[in-house]
Scaffold this motif. Structure first.
Motif, PDB file in Angstrom:
ATOM      1  N   ASP A  54       0.811  -1.213   0.000  1.00  0.00           N
ATOM      2  CA  ASP A  54       0.000   0.000   0.000  1.00  0.00           C
ATOM      3  C   ASP A  54       0.850   1.271   0.000  1.00  0.00           C
ATOM      4  OD1 ASP A  54       0.948  -0.403   2.543  1.00  0.00           O
ATOM      5  OD2 ASP A  54      -0.846   0.352   3.545  1.00  0.00           O
ATOM      6  N   GLY A  55       2.052   1.215   0.558  1.00  0.00           N
ATOM      7  CA  GLY A  55       2.865   2.416   0.681  1.00  0.00           C
ATOM      8  C   GLY A  55       4.035   2.514  -0.270  1.00  0.00           C
ATOM      9  N   GLY A  56       4.323   1.443  -0.986  1.00  0.00           N
ATOM     10  CA  GLY A  56       5.466   1.453  -1.887  1.00  0.00           C
ATOM     11  C   GLY A  56       6.780   1.330  -1.125  1.00  0.00           C
ATOM     12  N   PHE A  57       7.839   1.904  -1.667  1.00  0.00           N
ATOM     13  CA  PHE A  57       9.147   1.840  -1.013  1.00  0.00           C
ATOM     14  C   PHE A  57       9.183   2.784   0.182  1.00  0.00           C
ATOM     15  CE2 PHE A  57      10.367   0.525  -5.394  1.00  0.00           C
ATOM     16  CZ  PHE A  57      10.775  -0.756  -5.068  1.00  0.00           C
ATOM     17  N   TRP A  58       9.679   2.272   1.290  1.00  0.00           N
ATOM     18  CA  TRP A  58       9.751   3.046   2.527  1.00  0.00           C
ATOM     19  C   TRP A  58      10.807   4.133   2.397  1.00  0.00           C
ATOM     20  CZ3 TRP A  58      13.376   2.771   6.912  1.00  0.00           C
ATOM     21  CH2 TRP A  58      12.937   3.488   8.013  1.00  0.00           C
ATOM     22  N   GLN A  59      10.423   5.362   2.736  1.00  0.00           N
ATOM     23  CA  GLN A  59      11.315   6.517   2.585  1.00  0.00           C
ATOM     24  C   GLN A  59      11.816   7.041   3.930  1.00  0.00           C
ATOM     25  OE1 GLN A  59      12.340   7.493  -0.372  1.00  0.00           O
ATOM     26  NE2 GLN A  59      10.989   6.110  -1.512  1.00  0.00           N
ATOM     27  N   GLY A  60      11.724   6.229   4.984  1.00  0.00           N
ATOM     28  CA  GLY A  60      12.246   6.643   6.282  1.00  0.00           C
ATOM     29  C   GLY A  60      11.253   7.373   7.165  1.00  0.00           C
ATOM     30  N   ASP A  61       9.962   7.349   6.819  1.00  0.00           N
ATOM     31  CA  ASP A  61       8.946   8.028   7.613  1.00  0.00           C
ATOM     32  C   ASP A  61       8.403   7.105   8.702  1.00  0.00           C
ATOM     33  OD1 ASP A  61       8.016   9.251   4.496  1.00  0.00           O
ATOM     34  OD2 ASP A  61       8.789  10.537   6.085  1.00  0.00           O
ATOM     35  N   TYR A  62       8.186   7.666   9.881  1.00  0.00           N
ATOM     36  CA  TYR A  62       7.590   6.930  10.993  1.00  0.00           C
ATOM     37  C   TYR A  62       6.300   7.624  11.433  1.00  0.00           C
ATOM     38  CZ  TYR A  62      11.994   4.378  11.454  1.00  0.00           C
ATOM     39  OH  TYR A  62      13.087   3.583  11.226  1.00  0.00           O
ATOM     40  N   LYS A  63       5.298   6.823  11.724  1.00  0.00           N
ATOM     41  CA  LYS A  63       4.016   7.372  12.166  1.00  0.00           C
ATOM     42  C   LYS A  63       4.127   7.862  13.603  1.00  0.00           C
ATOM     43  CE  LYS A  63       0.601   4.457  12.409  1.00  0.00           C
ATOM     44  NZ  LYS A  63      -0.490   3.568  11.958  1.00  0.00           N
TER      45      LYS A  63
END
Length: 662
Positions: free
Chosen positions: A162-171
């Motif tokens: 659902d989010g694609g490649f992780w770009q280093g963002d944290y919820k």
């Protein structure tokens, strides 16, 4: 009056979905989300609608324009609605006065905002936002410079479907003052924090997180109390399982939640747990109740459905929740003192949303049935289970000229003499004495459940003259923990037997089925099973495999869940190539004679498109009849929430393949 007809693929643009009803604090009105499709832009539009319960006036649309407006929640005093909208190009929080006027934007974050939760005094909203570890909610949005840069990967969990490649963002969790707009960031760091609810005294937020240092090999999700003043986490669960859907009892004595301790990995039944605030004791209330809590129904139509979680009565002595049982999602009441579970609504169908008003013993529920597409109903929590009052009729005018096929329940003895349940849908215009082709549909998961809900694809096939058989083989939810766990380590074994016995039983029971014109299709796990079936029998004359798995060896390393899902489900890892290959449909490709259509999305990271490519090339090299269709920019969710034109195209490909080969 226009001549009646069955569902057509282009009807997708006309159908409406309603979801996420929210009753006002006084119980006299409610707000909900209605989703439609703009055919001109080929995009979904979601808007808030308001309706009172005291009169029969029509619902009033509260938001307009392009985009999606969703996640409505009432202020404690019932004067305002907070919601999420992407009208500015990014999800932000907005505030709407119920007496009228324009919606006021509350957040202007570069990182966006979601999941609004009101403070008990109505002065603040808590929300989630995603941040890199070196960013805060106060940073201004940087002007995007489009350039191609390398992606550095150090984690196994570096992508998601659902989010694609992780770009280093944290919820993270933050607060906004609804009057001044002042912001407070409560959490930061290299971990995700999920927001659930506010304590009645306003001192704590219930949140979820995994603080394990090495998350690649961690599959837990714990609940914590976040002390707002001290910004400290207080543990609630014990680091042994997965817990979510947390809600605080009105009197403040309990936290209720769904969860499990991973006894059967992702096949484990979620249960109801209670945490007593003062004694700090955590107990499972449904440990002896063999029903998974939550909604595990397979559907291909409803948009914007939101799990209601656990909804407390005003006196904090009990709560309401949804459970998935034998092809239905029902409503139950749990008693805190006795631990007993009582049915509230078990009249059949798919309850996919719910809001209660304990004082008046009323609930507004979102309900779908095979021939009742998507509507809201008023339910008496203290009356007869079947006492429903229909509140909306969003597809009523459309259905005046459309006929839907009504499924008939079927049951038979499956593998190991277990009872297996399902449904037979006759073709529209059915005539006694005439023979019809049959399509076997297989759901994904595998831990999901077919049931009594509207299925657009099935209705389309019935309208085209096909009988449709869909069943819940072992591995499916709704029939007990042993049944749902039985498929693990046995892919292509008992589940395959269940499906073949389902076809055998249908041929014995229904003399209108032409045994020489059988088709089969399914997506995800259902795609795996379609591939498996055509490699193990030639009884089907046409097959369509969708977003499928063909090779567990490569799947282990390329899927966003590959390494752990394979170990949980096949019970083997990359060091056991023999077992992975034994359960791979590609290993049996030389036995395939059935014409096979392969449908796959380009950006499917759950079952990556290389799974389809391997199967296609092997079949073509062997000279078999096959076709590969690639859907650009789509992911694993194409059939349910993909671009409307591509959803329609997918349906047309399925129907055309069966018409050509059956």
């Amino acid at each position: 009056m226009a001549e009646t007809r069955g569902i057509q693929s282009e009807d997708l643009y006309q159908l409406k979905s309603v979801a996420n009803p929210q009753l006002a604090p006084d119980g006299k009105s409610y707000v909900y989300v209605q989703t439609t499709i703009d055919e001109e832009t080929d995009e979904y539009q979601a808007h808030l609608f308001f309706q009172t319960l005291e009169d029969e006036s029509e619902a009033v649309q509260w938001t307009y324009g392009k985009g999606r407006n969703h996640s409505p929640c009432w202020s404690p005093d019932g004067t305002h609605i907070a919601f999420v909208s992407n009208r500015s190009g990014k999800n932000q929080l907005y505030l709407l006065n119920v007496n009228g006027g324009e919606a006021r934007q509350l957040t202007f974050l570069a990182s966006g905002a979601s999941n609004p939760v009101w403070s008990p005094d109505g002065t603040k909203l808590a929300f989630n936002t995603s941040l890199k570890t070196d960013k805060t909610i106060f940073d201004e949005e940087e002007k995007e410079v489009k350039k191609t840069v390398p992606l550095e990967v150090t984690k196994m969990k570096y992508k998601s479907d659902d989010g694609g490649f992780w770009q280093g963002d944290y919820k993270q969790v933050a607060l906004v003052d609804v009057k001044s707009g002042d912001l407070t960031q409560l959490t930061d760091g290299a971990y995700h924090v999920s927001l659930y609810c506010w304590s009645p005294d306003g001192k704590y937020l219930a949140v979820g997180a995994d603080f394990t240092e090495e998350t690649d090999l961690s599959f837990i999700h714990d609940v914590y109390l976040l002390d707002i003043a001290q910004q400290e986490f207080i543990p609630v669960t014990n680091g042994a399982g997965y817990f979510d859907s947390v809600s605080w009892s009105p009197e403040g004595n309990y936290l209720g939640m769904f969860g499990h301790q991973r006894e059967f990995e992702n096949a484990t039944h979620p249960k109801v747990w209670l945490f007593e605030i003062h004694s700090k004791k955590l107990d499972c209330l449904t440990s002896n109740w063999d029903v998974p809590v939550g909604d595990f129904m397979v559907g291909d139509f409803q948009q914007g459905a939101v799990s209601p979680g656990l909804l407390w009565s005003n006196d904090s002595k009990g709560f309401y929740f949804i459970g998935s049982e034998q092809g239905n999602t029902n409503i139950y009441f749990g008693d805190v003192n006795s631990g007993g579970i009582q049915p509230v609504y078990t009249d059949g169908g798919h309850v996919y949303g719910m809001s209660i008003h304990s004082a008046t013993q009323k609930a507004v529920i979102a309900l779908s049935k095979p021939t009742a597409i998507s509507d809201l109903y008023l339910l008496s929590l203290s009356g007869e289970p079947s006492s429903l009052e229909k509140l909306t009729d969003v597809n009523g005018s459309f259905l005046q000229d459309v006929v839907l096929s009504k499924p008939e329940p079927v049951e038979f003895s499956g593998a190991d003499d277990r009872k297996v349940y399902g449904w037979m849908m006759k073709p529209l215009g059915f005539e006694e004495g005439k023979k019809y082709p049959l399509v076997l549909e297989i759901h994904g998961g595998p831990h999901a459940m077919y049931g009594n809900t509207y299925m657009n694809e099935f209705q389309l096939l019935a309208a085209k003259g096909y009988a449709v058989l869909y069943v819940n083989p072992q591995g499916s939810h709704g029939y007990g923990q042993e049944f749902v766990n039985a498929v693990r380590g046995d892919y292509g074994g008992g589940d395959y037997q269940d499906l073949m016995l389902a076809v055998d039983s249908a041929l014995e029971q229904y003399d209108f089925i032409d045994e020489n014109r059988l088709g089969v299709t399914g997506g995800s796990y259902g795609g795996f099973m379609t591939n498996w079936i055509v490699g193990h029998t030639n009884r089907f004359k046409a097959a369509v495999t969708q977003r499928s798995i063909s090779n567990w060896i490569s799947f282990y390393g390329v899927s966003d869940i590959g390494y752990y899902f394979t170990e949980w489900q096949i019970k083997a890892d990359f060091r056991d190539i023999q077992t992975l290959w034994k359960h791979s449909p590609l290993a049996y490709v030389e036995k395939v004679e059935t014409p096979l259509l392969i449908l796959h999305s380009e950006k499917d990271y759950r079952c990556p498109i290389e799974q389809a490519e391997q199967l296609f090339i092997a079949l073509k090299r062997l000279g078999q009849k096959t076709k590969l269709v690639r859907f650009p920019e789509e992911n694993h969710e194409l059939s349910r929430s993909g671009k409307p034109s591509l959803r329609k195209s997918r349906l047309d490909y399925i129907v055309n393949w069966f018409e050509e080969n059956l």
